[in-house]
Design a protein around this motif. Structure first.
Motif, PDB file in Angstrom:
ATOM      1  N   GLU A 112       0.827  -1.217   0.000  1.00 21.29           N
ATOM      2  CA  GLU A 112       0.000   0.000   0.000  1.00 21.29           C
ATOM      3  C   GLU A 112       0.861   1.268   0.000  1.00 21.29           C
ATOM      4  OE1 GLU A 112      -0.347  -1.571   4.366  1.00 21.29           O
ATOM      5  OE2 GLU A 112      -0.256  -2.421   2.342  1.00 21.29           O
TER       6      GLU A 112
ATOM      7  N   ARG B 256      -6.921   4.351  -9.286  1.00 19.12           N
ATOM      8  CA  ARG B 256      -7.865   3.915 -10.317  1.00 19.12           C
ATOM      9  C   ARG B 256      -9.065   3.191  -9.693  1.00 19.12           C
ATOM     10  NH1 ARG B 256      -6.703   2.999 -15.749  1.00 19.12           N
ATOM     11  NH2 ARG B 256      -4.478   3.181 -15.254  1.00 19.12           N
ATOM     12  N   ASN B 257     -10.260   3.494 -10.216  1.00 16.85           N
ATOM     13  CA  ASN B 257     -11.470   2.806  -9.758  1.00 16.85           C
ATOM     14  C   ASN B 257     -11.446   1.338 -10.169  1.00 16.85           C
ATOM     15  OD1 ASN B 257     -12.374   5.228  -8.809  1.00 16.85           O
ATOM     16  ND2 ASN B 257     -13.767   5.632 -10.519  1.00 16.85           N
ATOM     17  N   SER B 258     -12.182   0.525  -9.435  1.00 15.60           N
ATOM     18  CA  SER B 258     -12.234  -0.908  -9.746  1.00 15.60           C
ATOM     19  C   SER B 258     -12.869  -1.170 -11.108  1.00 15.60           C
ATOM     20  CB  SER B 258     -13.011  -1.662  -8.659  1.00 15.60           C
ATOM     21  OG  SER B 258     -14.315  -1.120  -8.523  1.00 15.60           O
ATOM     22  N   ASP B 259     -13.786  -0.281 -11.550  1.00 16.04           N
ATOM     23  CA  ASP B 259     -14.425  -0.479 -12.859  1.00 16.04           C
ATOM     24  C   ASP B 259     -13.671   0.216 -13.995  1.00 16.04           C
ATOM     25  OD1 ASP B 259     -14.929   2.150 -12.330  1.00 16.04           O
ATOM     26  OD2 ASP B 259     -17.115   1.997 -12.341  1.00 16.04           O
ATOM     27  N   ASP B 260     -12.493   0.815 -13.669  1.00 14.73           N
ATOM     28  CA  ASP B 260     -11.606   1.428 -14.663  1.00 14.73           C
ATOM     29  C   ASP B 260     -12.279   2.571 -15.432  1.00 14.73           C
ATOM     30  OD1 ASP B 260      -9.142   1.714 -15.879  1.00 14.73           O
ATOM     31  OD2 ASP B 260      -9.626   0.349 -17.529  1.00 14.73           O
TER      32      ASP B 260
ATOM     33  N   GLN C 145      -8.128   9.620  -2.605  1.00 14.99           N
ATOM     34  CA  GLN C 145      -8.117   8.804  -1.385  1.00 14.99           C
ATOM     35  C   GLN C 145      -8.287   9.640  -0.129  1.00 14.99           C
ATOM     36  OE1 GLN C 145      -7.950   5.246  -1.872  1.00 14.99           O
ATOM     37  NE2 GLN C 145      -8.438   6.242  -3.830  1.00 14.99           N
TER      38      GLN C 145
END
Length: 496
Positions: free
Chosen positions: A294, A319-323, A329
Motif C-alpha cells: 500500500e 484507479r477505480n475498480s471499474d476502470d 483517497q
C-alpha cells in the motif's frame, strides 16, 4: 633446475591480499555477500562529509561531440588543440598532452591508420575500450606503474552480466569488439574478451561530472565499482576533476556496508527498480525499496499520478475498480478517465513542440510552450509529480538562458520543495538547487534571502563535495560577500 611459474590461483590470492592491505589502510575491506558478490565494508567509523575512498580512473574519455570537445587529460573545454596525427584527441596544454603521451602514443598510431569513414565510428565507448587494452599492455610491459588498486586484474574481477543480456545487445558488443580488434591490429587479441569488457563497462563505468553534476565524460574506477547500490545510500560519489571521490553523507559505523546510488533516485520504487533491472540487471532490496504494497502504491500515485479535482485537496488518486476514473483517497472526489486522457493528450502535443523549439535554441518560444505545459500539468498532476518538477526544471534553465532572473527564481523555489521530499537526507542535487536559488536571489538584490539559500547550499555541499574544491571555495566566497553586503546595507540604514 626448472623454475615453476606461479599458478593463476596463487596470483589471484596475492592480488586479493594486496588489495585488502591497501584498503585496510583506509579503514575498508572487501567482503563477499551471497546476494551481492563483492561489497565494500568499513573497519572504522566514518563521519558525515569524510572521504571514504578516492581513485583515479583506470581509463577515461571525454564525451566529445561535433559541437563540443574536451581535453583528454583534464576535460577542460578551453584553449584546445587537436592531436595533429590522429585528429581525435584534444589537449588544452602541452602539460596535459605530455602526461597522456605514453597512453596516447599507441592509440594515436592506431587511429591515424584509419580512413575517414572509420574515424566516424570511433565513439567515446570505442576509445575507452582501446585505452583499456593499451593500459593493460603498458602495465604488463612495465612501461607504466601498477598498484594494488590500479591494475587490469581488478577489471577482470568486475561483473559482466553476459548471461542476462539479450541477443541484440550481444551482437552489438561483438560488432564493437570486432571494430576495436580492427583498430588495434594486435596479434592474439580476443574479440570475445573485448565484447565481455564492453558488458563490464555498461555495468561498471561511471559518468564523470563537474561540481554542478554536468556530465563531462566516462571513466572506469574498478575499486569504486565494488561499492553496491542503495536507493537510500550512506555515501555519495562526486568528482574532483577526473578523480572519483566517495564521501559519507551520514555516520557510518565500523562493520557497515558502504553504498552509493547508481541511478537518479527521484522516482517511485517501481520506476527505480525498472531502471536498475534494465541497466544493471539486479533488483534492489534496500530499505527504501522493501516496503508494504500500500505504501508503494501511494508513492507511485503521488510521484507519477494525478491530482484531486479539488484545488484545496492534496490527496492522491487511485484507479477505480471499474476502470472508469480515479478516486481521491482523501476527499473521495472522482476524476473521469476521459478528463485525464484529454489533458494528457494536450500536454504530449505541446511538449513535443516545446522540445523542438528548445532543440533549435528558440528559447523564447520554448519558454512560452513549456509554460503552457506547466499550467496543464498543475491541473492534471499531483503537486509532487516528477513530471511537473521536470517541466519546472526546464523552465528554470530556459529562463536563465533568457536572463529572466525573476521567472527563474520562481521556478527554482517551486522545485526545491519537491527536491526536499524526493531526496531524503543529504543530497548534492538539493544542495545545488539551493546554490542556484542563492545566485538568483543575489542577482535580484534579495541579499538576506541569498544568504539563507547559500548557507543551506553550503551545509549540504560541504558534506557531499568537501570544502577544498574550487567550486566550494567559490561558494564560500559568495556567501561571505553576501554577508558583507547585508552588513553594509544594515550599517547604511543605521547611519540614516
Amino acid at each position: 633446475m626448472t623454475l615453476q611459474r606461479p599458478s593463476l590461483r596463487t596470483v589471484f590470492t596475492e592480488f586479493m591480499e594486496d588489495l585488502h592491505s591497501a584498503l585496510n589502510d583506509r579503514g575498508l575491506t572487501v567482503t563477499i555477500l551471497p546476494e551481492k558478490g563483492r561489497s565494500l565494508f568499513t573497519t572504522r567509523n566514518f563521519r558525515p562529509g569524510e572521504e571514504i575512498i578516492s581513485q583515479e580512473p583506470y581509463v577515461c574519455v571525454p564525451n566529445n561531440s561535433p559541437v563540443e570537445s574536451r581535453c583528454d587529460r583534464c576535460f577542460a573545454s578551453i584553449n584546445l588543440k587537436k592531436c595533429s596525427a590522429c585528429k581525435v584527441a584534444w589537449y588544452c596544454s602541452s602539460v596535459c598532452q605530455k602526461s597522456e603521451w605514453k597512453l596516447h602514443r599507441l592509440e594515436c598510431d592506431a587511429l591515424a591508420r584509419l580512413d575517414k569513414d572509420r574515424h566516424k565510428s570511433v565513439t567515446p565507448s570505442i576509445r575507452l575500450m582501446i585505452k583499456l587494452f593499451i593500459r593493460r599492455k603498458l602495465q604488463s610491459e612495465k612501461v607504466i606503474p601498477m598498484a594494488a588498486t590500479d591494475n587490469y586484474k581488478l577489471v577482470e574481477e568486475l561483473i559482466d552480466h553476459m548471461s542476462g543480456i539479450d541477443e541484440k545487445q550481444l551482437v552489438l558488443y561483438a560488432q564493437m569488439g570486432t571494430l576495436v580488434n580492427f583498430i588495434l591490429q594486435w596479434p592474439g587479441m580476443n574479440v570475445k574478451e573485448i565484447a565481455v569488457n564492453f558488458s563490464k563497462l555498461a555495468c561498471n563505468a561511471h559518468t564523470i561530472c563537474d561540481s554542478e553534476l554536468r556530465p563531462l565524460g566516462t571513466g572506469l574506477y574498478p575499486v569504486i565499482s565494488i561499492i553496491n547500490h542503495s536507493c537510500l545510500p550512506n555515501a555519495v560519489l562526486v568528482f574532483e576533476g577526473r578523480t572519483a571521490v566517495v564521501r559519507a553523507v551520514q555516520h557510518i559505523p565500523a562493520g557497515a556496508e558502504v553504498s552509493i546510488s547508481y541511478i537518479e533516485t527521484a522516482g517511485s520504487t517501481m520506476t527505480r527498480q525498472k531502471t536498475l533491472k534494465e541497466n544493471y540487471l539486479f533488483t534492489c532490496t534496500c530499505s527504501r525499496c522493501v516496503k508494504a504494497q500500500e505504501d508503494e502504491i501511494k508513492e507511485s500515485a503521488i510521484l507519477e499520478g494525478y491530482r484531486c479535482r479539488n484545488d484545496q485537496c492534496d490527496g492522491f488518486l487511485l484507479r477505480n475498480s471499474d476502470d472508469t476514473g480515479f478516486t481521491c483517497q482523501q476527499c473521495g472526489l472522482v476524476r473521469s478517465k476521459e478528463d485525464i486522457k484529454n489533458i494528457a493528450s494536450k500536454i504530449k502535443s505541446i511538449s513535443d513542440e516545446a522540445s523542438t523549439s528548445l532543440s533549435s535554441q528558440s528559447y523564447a518560444e520554448a519558454l512560452f510552450m513549456y509554460e503552457k505545459v506547466e499550467k496543464l500539468q498543475r491541473i492534471l498532476c499531483h503537486p509532487y509529480s516528477i513530471s511537473l518538477m521536470q517541466t519546472r526544471e526546464k523552465l528554470l534553465k530556459i529562463s536563465m538562458e533568457l536572463e529572466n532572473w525573476t521567472k527563474a527564481l520562481t521556478y527554482c523555489k517551486l522545485t526545491i520543495s519537491v527536491y526536499q521530499k524526493l531526496y531524503p537526507g543529504i543530497h548534492p542535487l538539493l544542495g545545488l538547487q539551493f546554490y542556484t536559488c542563492g545566485k538568483l536571489e543575489w542577482l535580484l538584490g534579495h541579499t538576506e534571502d541569498a544568504i539563507k539559500s547559500y548557507t543551506k547550499a553550503f551545509d549540504i555541499l560541504r558534506i557531499t563535495h568537501g570544502t577544498n574544491s574550487s567550486f566550494m571555495k567559490e561558494l564560500l566566497l559568495k556567501l561571505e560577500e553576501a554577508r558583507a553586503e547585508a552588513s553594509y546595507k544594515l550599517s547604511s540604514t543605521d547611519d540614516e
